[in-house]
Design a protein around this motif. Sequence first.
Motif, short mmCIF file in Angstrom:
data_model
loop_
_atom_site.label_atom_id
_atom_site.label_comp_id
_atom_site.label_asym_id
_atom_site.label_seq_id
_atom_site.Cartn_x
_atom_site.Cartn_y
_atom_site.Cartn_z
N MET A 15 0.84 -1.19 0.00
CA MET A 15 0.00 0.00 0.00
C MET A 15 0.88 1.25 0.00
SD MET A 15 -2.90 -1.16 2.74
CE MET A 15 -4.30 -0.25 2.07
N LEU A 16 0.39 2.31 -0.61
CA LEU A 16 1.07 3.59 -0.57
C LEU A 16 0.80 4.21 0.79
CD1 LEU A 16 2.66 5.85 -1.94
CD2 LEU A 16 0.49 6.75 -2.80
N HIS A 17 1.84 4.42 1.57
CA HIS A 17 1.73 4.95 2.93
C HIS A 17 1.85 6.47 2.87
CE1 HIS A 17 3.05 4.37 7.38
NE2 HIS A 17 2.21 5.35 7.24
N MET A 18 0.81 7.16 3.34
CA MET A 18 0.80 8.62 3.24
C MET A 18 0.59 9.25 4.62
SD MET A 18 -1.52 9.04 -0.18
CE MET A 18 -1.09 10.74 -0.51
N THR A 19 1.34 10.29 4.91
CA THR A 19 1.15 11.10 6.11
C THR A 19 1.33 12.56 5.72
OG1 THR A 19 3.47 10.91 6.72
CG2 THR A 19 1.97 9.33 7.72
N ASP A 20 0.85 13.45 6.55
CA ASP A 20 1.03 14.89 6.35
C ASP A 20 0.58 15.36 4.96
OD1 ASP A 20 2.10 15.11 8.90
OD2 ASP A 20 4.10 14.62 8.17
N THR A 21 -0.65 15.03 4.60
CA THR A 21 -1.14 15.38 3.26
C THR A 21 -1.73 16.78 3.17
OG1 THR A 21 -3.32 14.48 3.68
CG2 THR A 21 -1.67 12.98 2.75
N GLY A 22 -2.06 17.40 4.28
CA GLY A 22 -2.73 18.69 4.24
C GLY A 22 -4.23 18.52 4.34
N HIS A 23 -4.98 19.53 3.91
CA HIS A 23 -6.44 19.50 4.06
C HIS A 23 -7.06 18.31 3.34
CE1 HIS A 23 -10.28 21.91 4.63
NE2 HIS A 23 -10.67 20.86 3.95
N PHE A 24 -6.64 18.00 2.12
CA PHE A 24 -7.15 16.88 1.34
C PHE A 24 -6.02 15.93 0.98
CE2 PHE A 24 -9.75 20.55 0.10
CZ PHE A 24 -11.03 20.08 0.36
N ALA A 25 -6.34 14.65 0.88
CA ALA A 25 -5.43 13.72 0.23
C ALA A 25 -5.71 13.77 -1.27
CB ALA A 25 -5.61 12.31 0.75
N ASP A 38 -5.42 0.90 -2.53
CA ASP A 38 -4.23 0.50 -1.79
C ASP A 38 -3.51 1.68 -1.15
OD1 ASP A 38 -4.72 -2.15 -2.51
OD2 ASP A 38 -3.61 -1.95 -4.38
N LEU A 39 -4.25 2.43 -0.35
CA LEU A 39 -3.69 3.60 0.34
C LEU A 39 -3.79 3.41 1.85
CD1 LEU A 39 -5.31 6.36 -1.88
CD2 LEU A 39 -2.98 5.48 -2.03
N TYR A 40 -2.73 3.76 2.55
CA TYR A 40 -2.63 3.58 3.99
C TYR A 40 -2.27 4.92 4.62
CZ TYR A 40 -0.91 1.66 8.43
OH TYR A 40 -0.71 1.36 9.75
N PHE A 41 -3.16 5.44 5.46
CA PHE A 41 -2.94 6.70 6.15
C PHE A 41 -2.97 6.43 7.65
CE2 PHE A 41 -5.28 7.55 2.29
CZ PHE A 41 -4.67 8.66 1.75
N ASP A 42 -1.93 6.82 8.35
CA ASP A 42 -1.98 6.73 9.81
C ASP A 42 -1.57 8.05 10.40
OD1 ASP A 42 0.70 6.50 9.18
OD2 ASP A 42 1.13 5.10 10.78
N ASN A 43 -2.17 8.35 11.54
CA ASN A 43 -1.93 9.62 12.21
C ASN A 43 -2.07 10.80 11.27
OD1 ASN A 43 -1.48 8.39 14.68
ND2 ASN A 43 0.66 8.03 14.21
N ALA A 44 -3.19 10.83 10.57
CA ALA A 44 -3.45 11.88 9.59
C ALA A 44 -4.08 13.09 10.28
CB ALA A 44 -4.37 11.34 8.50
N TYR A 45 -3.51 13.50 11.41
CA TYR A 45 -4.10 14.53 12.26
C TYR A 45 -4.26 15.88 11.57
CZ TYR A 45 0.76 15.84 12.69
OH TYR A 45 2.04 16.20 12.40
N ASN A 46 -3.41 16.21 10.61
CA ASN A 46 -3.52 17.50 9.94
C ASN A 46 -4.38 17.42 8.68
OD1 ASN A 46 -1.71 16.01 8.45
ND2 ASN A 46 -0.49 17.77 7.86
#
Length: 173
Positions: A15-25, A38-46
Amino acid sequence: LNDDGSFDFDSVENMLHMTDTGHFAVLASGCDEVQLHDLYFDNAYNMRDTFNMMSCNDVVVCNIFIEGTTDDVIKFASDMSLGHARHTGNAIVRNIIGDTGCNLLIVGGETYGDIQNVCYDNVVCLAANKAAVCVVSRNGATLKNIHFNCGGSVGRCCCGTDHGSLSIGYTPT
């Protein structure tokens, strides 16, 4: 989520692991034939809204894991950003695991054009501060053929909605 419905939390290496994407992915407006998988986001607090599909058609969203976002995760709507109302539809959402401070799945909201033929299957809501599922029409738009738990296996939808050539997932090369 595996095809048989079992969970495999350790298998995220493809999976593509993404963090810190901003307002939208992903913010898509007026786009057709969109596939998000196949997208994985963890701790996407922002991150607020994760996938906003505005006035989009022929959309596949599958195999998504997301935790920690503060707003809507997958939203289908029809706004006026194109200068006119455009209908939205023919979408399949499958194999979603997530939590959010707002709505996990939303159909409608900013609805100036009609939304139809949206099918959801195999969705696990870990937490939602508003609603796991929100279906709402504003401004006189018609929401039609919105299905949950359509069943079937990868590549087909058992609810009877005609998705044409739209398939769930992708064909590995």
